[in-house]
Each structure stands twice: as C-alpha cells, then as structure tokens.
Design an enzyme around this catalytic site. Structure first.
Site, PDB file in Angstrom:
ATOM      1  N   ASN A  24       0.869  -1.181   0.000  1.00  0.00           N
ATOM      2  CA  ASN A  24       0.000   0.000   0.000  1.00  0.00           C
ATOM      3  C   ASN A  24       0.903   1.227   0.000  1.00  0.00           C
ATOM      4  O   ASN A  24       1.522   1.546   1.007  1.00  0.00           O
ATOM      5  CB  ASN A  24      -0.894  -0.025   1.257  1.00  0.00           C
ATOM      6  CG  ASN A  24      -1.685   1.256   1.422  1.00  0.00           C
ATOM      7  OD1 ASN A  24      -1.755   2.079   0.513  1.00  0.00           O
ATOM      8  ND2 ASN A  24      -2.303   1.418   2.581  1.00  0.00           N
ATOM      9  N   TRP A  25       0.946   1.895  -1.148  1.00  0.00           N
ATOM     10  CA  TRP A  25       1.869   3.027  -1.288  1.00  0.00           C
ATOM     11  C   TRP A  25       1.338   4.304  -0.629  1.00  0.00           C
ATOM     12  O   TRP A  25       2.055   5.296  -0.576  1.00  0.00           O
ATOM     13  CB  TRP A  25       2.147   3.277  -2.775  1.00  0.00           C
ATOM     14  CG  TRP A  25       3.049   2.255  -3.405  1.00  0.00           C
ATOM     15  CD1 TRP A  25       3.711   1.240  -2.765  1.00  0.00           C
ATOM     16  CD2 TRP A  25       3.393   2.156  -4.792  1.00  0.00           C
ATOM     17  NE1 TRP A  25       4.450   0.525  -3.678  1.00  0.00           N
ATOM     18  CE2 TRP A  25       4.269   1.057  -4.933  1.00  0.00           C
ATOM     19  CE3 TRP A  25       3.054   2.873  -5.943  1.00  0.00           C
ATOM     20  CZ2 TRP A  25       4.806   0.673  -6.157  1.00  0.00           C
ATOM     21  CZ3 TRP A  25       3.586   2.497  -7.166  1.00  0.00           C
ATOM     22  CH2 TRP A  25       4.456   1.410  -7.262  1.00  0.00           C
ATOM     23  N   LYS A  26       0.102   4.306  -0.218  1.00  0.00           N
ATOM     24  CA  LYS A  26      -0.492   5.513   0.393  1.00  0.00           C
ATOM     25  C   LYS A  26      -0.260   6.704  -0.553  1.00  0.00           C
ATOM     26  O   LYS A  26      -0.282   6.517  -1.763  1.00  0.00           O
ATOM     27  CB  LYS A  26       0.071   5.723   1.797  1.00  0.00           C
ATOM     28  CG  LYS A  26      -0.058   4.435   2.639  1.00  0.00           C
ATOM     29  CD  LYS A  26       0.172   4.605   4.094  1.00  0.00           C
ATOM     30  CE  LYS A  26       0.009   3.254   4.784  1.00  0.00           C
ATOM     31  NZ  LYS A  26       0.078   3.336   6.224  1.00  0.00           N
ATOM     32  N   SER A  79       3.895  -1.954  10.283  1.00  0.00           N
ATOM     33  CA  SER A  79       5.347  -1.993  10.494  1.00  0.00           C
ATOM     34  C   SER A  79       5.976  -3.329  10.122  1.00  0.00           C
ATOM     35  O   SER A  79       6.909  -3.793  10.780  1.00  0.00           O
ATOM     36  CB  SER A  79       5.697  -1.614  11.941  1.00  0.00           C
ATOM     37  OG  SER A  79       5.294  -0.284  12.208  1.00  0.00           O
ATOM     38  N   GLU A 112      -4.898  -4.850  10.692  1.00  0.00           N
ATOM     39  CA  GLU A 112      -3.890  -3.805  10.853  1.00  0.00           C
ATOM     40  C   GLU A 112      -4.149  -3.031  12.144  1.00  0.00           C
ATOM     41  O   GLU A 112      -4.965  -2.098  12.150  1.00  0.00           O
ATOM     42  CB  GLU A 112      -3.946  -2.825   9.674  1.00  0.00           C
ATOM     43  CG  GLU A 112      -3.637  -3.445   8.331  1.00  0.00           C
ATOM     44  CD  GLU A 112      -3.105  -2.407   7.347  1.00  0.00           C
ATOM     45  OE1 GLU A 112      -1.993  -2.628   6.852  1.00  0.00           O
ATOM     46  OE2 GLU A 112      -3.768  -1.401   7.094  1.00  0.00           O
ATOM     47  N   GLU A 162      -6.562   4.707   7.894  1.00  0.00           N
ATOM     48  CA  GLU A 162      -6.394   6.134   7.559  1.00  0.00           C
ATOM     49  C   GLU A 162      -7.658   6.683   6.901  1.00  0.00           C
ATOM     50  O   GLU A 162      -7.995   7.858   7.080  1.00  0.00           O
ATOM     51  CB  GLU A 162      -5.155   6.320   6.670  1.00  0.00           C
ATOM     52  CG  GLU A 162      -3.881   6.195   7.497  1.00  0.00           C
ATOM     53  CD  GLU A 162      -2.705   5.564   6.773  1.00  0.00           C
ATOM     54  OE1 GLU A 162      -2.650   5.594   5.535  1.00  0.00           O
ATOM     55  OE2 GLU A 162      -1.822   5.014   7.477  1.00  0.00           O
ATOM     56  N   HIS A 219      -9.388   1.025   5.209  1.00  0.00           N
ATOM     57  CA  HIS A 219      -8.075   1.258   5.819  1.00  0.00           C
ATOM     58  C   HIS A 219      -8.219   2.248   6.979  1.00  0.00           C
ATOM     59  O   HIS A 219      -9.021   3.176   6.910  1.00  0.00           O
ATOM     60  CB  HIS A 219      -7.096   1.793   4.772  1.00  0.00           C
ATOM     61  CG  HIS A 219      -5.693   1.809   5.283  1.00  0.00           C
ATOM     62  ND1 HIS A 219      -5.213   2.806   6.107  1.00  0.00           N
ATOM     63  CD2 HIS A 219      -4.676   0.920   5.135  1.00  0.00           C
ATOM     64  CE1 HIS A 219      -3.956   2.532   6.428  1.00  0.00           C
ATOM     65  NE2 HIS A 219      -3.602   1.400   5.850  1.00  0.00           N
ATOM     66  N   GLY A 265       2.872   2.477  10.652  1.00  0.00           N
ATOM     67  CA  GLY A 265       3.806   3.590  10.475  1.00  0.00           C
ATOM     68  C   GLY A 265       4.579   3.969  11.731  1.00  0.00           C
ATOM     69  O   GLY A 265       5.192   5.031  11.784  1.00  0.00           O
ATOM     70  N   GLY A 319       3.179  -0.921   4.195  1.00  0.00           N
ATOM     71  CA  GLY A 319       3.197   0.495   3.841  1.00  0.00           C
ATOM     72  C   GLY A 319       4.611   0.934   3.509  1.00  0.00           C
ATOM     73  O   GLY A 319       5.108   0.711   2.400  1.00  0.00           O
ATOM     74  N   GLY A 320       5.292   1.522   4.481  1.00  0.00           N
ATOM     75  CA  GLY A 320       6.612   2.118   4.257  1.00  0.00           C
ATOM     76  C   GLY A 320       7.602   1.210   3.535  1.00  0.00           C
ATOM     77  O   GLY A 320       8.280   1.654   2.596  1.00  0.00           O
TER      78      GLY A 320
HETATM   79  P1  13P Z   1       3.367   0.507   7.546  1.00  0.00           P
HETATM   80  O1  13P Z   1       3.882  -0.765   6.959  1.00  0.00           O
HETATM   81  O2  13P Z   1       4.069   1.729   7.036  1.00  0.00           O
HETATM   82  O3  13P Z   1       3.282   0.431   9.033  1.00  0.00           O
HETATM   83  O4  13P Z   1       1.844   0.692   7.015  1.00  0.00           O
HETATM   84  C1  13P Z   1       0.961  -0.363   7.140  1.00  0.00           C
HETATM   85  C2  13P Z   1      -0.270  -0.054   6.400  1.00  0.00           C
HETATM   86  O5  13P Z   1      -1.033   0.814   6.773  1.00  0.00           O
HETATM   87  C3  13P Z   1      -0.543  -0.813   5.166  1.00  0.00           C
HETATM   88  O6  13P Z   1      -1.839  -0.615   4.726  1.00  0.00           O
END
Ligand code: 13P
Length: 264
Positions: free
Chosen positions: A9-11, A222, A178, A102, A100, A184, A243-244
């Site tokens: 997930n590149w956000k 994470s 999640e 967010e 998600h 994050g 994510g990251g």
């Molecule tokens: P991180 O891997 O950056 O913690 O993000 C997880 C996430 O929200 C994937 O959807």
C-alpha cells in the site's frame, strides 16, 4: 511452503514516473522462473494517478496485481473527488482496499460506509481487501477481539456468501488485520498477538459465510525484513499489507525473501 500474499500500500507516495521506475526494477528483481513456480501473489496499491502506469507495466494474468486504495460506493454522480469501482476496474485494477484505518480516522469512513464500499466492490467484481484493527487504547482496555468483531460484522452485514466469487487462483475477498498503533510506528504487533487476531477473524468469516469458505488473512503494521519471517510463519497469517517498506523494491521483496529463507 504456503502461498504468500505480498501486498504493498503506497499511500500518498509515488508519482507516476516513480511508479514506472519501481515496476521496472520489480520486474527485473522477480525472476519469472523463481517466482512463478513458487506460490506468491504480489499486489501494488498506488495512488489513483499512478495506477495506470503500474497496471500497464505489470504482465496481465500473472502473479502481479494492481489495486486502488479506496473506491466510492455509488456508480456515478455528483461526488466531487470520488472515484467509482467501475473506474478502478477499467484502468486495470483487480483489487481495492476497503476500510483502511487512515480512511476511517482521517476521511471519516464509518463502519456503515465501509460496509457500503465493500458491497459495491464485490458487486462490481473487484476483490476487496477489508482492513480492520484496534487502537492502542482499545488493546490496553482488553477490547481487541470485541472491536475486530464489531468492525467485521458491520462491514459484511449486507453481503451474502454467493456474492463472494473466488476462484482457485484468486480469492473473492481478503482480510487485513492492521492494528492502528502498529501502522507507520515501527512497532509491529507481537507475532502471537497478530496470529490470535488473524485466527479470530478467519473463524468469524467462516461462521458468517460457511465452513467451506476461506479467505486469506494478511497482517499489516510496520512489517519489514527483520520481522517478516516470524510474522509470516504464523499459521493464520497468509501475507502482509505493507506500507513504508513497500516503497523500495529491495525492502518489499526482502520481506518475502526473508520468509522464504526461513521456511525452505
Ligand atoms: P506501515 O507498513 O508503514 O506500518 O503501514 C501499514 C499499512 O497501513 C498498510 O496498509
């Protein structure tokens, strides 16, 4: 070795040009002869504007997939800023993230909205990745499983088992646990806690839709190379929503490689 779902997930990262560069590197790093014989499913979830270059570059009908990070629940109309599930499909997505954290916390997606988006995704033939998870306060208050249950039951309230059309190649839906506090922050859930939450969610899914129905359950929050082997080797964790660490090909594939080395 079990099949692993490696979902990135590149956000709000990756310009279209950066997405193209990522895909070139990814395709050269996932040697077909190694990856196609192993069971892996790689999906990228770029921001809308970068989906088209990704979908164009990833070989069709392969273990690579493109998805959107969100989609609206109406077909079309006066919904400024929204993107419909039909639009997402037409530009080459097979998958869509729904719920998600967010979207829930920043954009106000309630359980009801998440349920409507999930229903729309399924009806439009997209494979939803339903995200859910507890906050730190909820975990510390011992409410984790109750909160997960509430979010899941609300999300699939209006969906029937025969609407979830998986194939032997592709599931009809995936779940992504999640925990909000792990996203994050660099602080992943303990493997045993993630396993407990994923097993609970899978069982709830079976109770609701029938014992014969299964759906992959991913863990997100994470995930990185150093914790991949332990998390992915848990019995009820079928993959990771990253994510990251999905923003660089090396760290993204490194997650799978570290698991693979430990499982071989
Ligand atoms: P991180 O891997 O950056 O913690 O993000 C997880 C996430 O929200 C994937 O959807």
């Amino acid at each position: 070795m079990k099949k692993i779902y490696l979902y990135g997930n590149w956000k709000m990262h990756m310009l279209p040009s950066e997405a193209e560069a990522f895909c070139s590197e990814l395709l050269s790093g996932t040697a077909e002869e190694l990856y196609s014989t192993r069971s892996i499913d790689i999906a990228l979830f770029p921001p809308y504007i970068s989906i088209t270059p990704v979908a164009r570059m990833l070989p069709e009908n392969s273990f690579y997939k493109a998805g959107a990070q969100d989609g609206w629940f109406e077909d079309r109309g006066a919904f400024t800023g929204a993107v419909s599930m039909d639009m997402i499909r037409e530009i080459g997505c097979t998958h869509v993230l729904v719920g998600h954290s967010e979207r829930r916390s920043i954009f106000g997606d309630t359980d009801e909205i998440v349920g409507r988006k999930l229903k729309q995704a399924v009806q439009k033939g997209l494979i939803p990745v339903l995200c859910f998870g507890e906050t730190l306060e909820q975990r510390e208050a011992g409410q984790t499983l109750a909160i997960l249950g509430k979010q899941l039951l609300a999300a699939w309230k209006d969906i029937e088992a025969d609407e979830i059309k998986g194939t032997s190649e592709l599931p009809g839906i995936l779940l992504a646990y999640e925990p909000v506090w792990a996203i994050g922050t660099g602080r992943n859930a303990k493997a045993a806690d993630a396993q407990e939450a994923c097993a609970f969610s899978r069982n709830l899914f079976k109770e609701r839709f029938g014992e014969h129905m299964d759906c992959p359950v991913l863990y997100g929050g994470s995930v990185k190379e150093s914790n991949a082997a332990e998390l992915l080797s848990q019995q009820d964790i079928d993959g990771a929503l990253i994510g990251g660490a999905s923003l660089k090909v090396g760290s993204f594939l490194g997650i799978y490689e570290n698991y693979r080395k430990s499982a071989d």
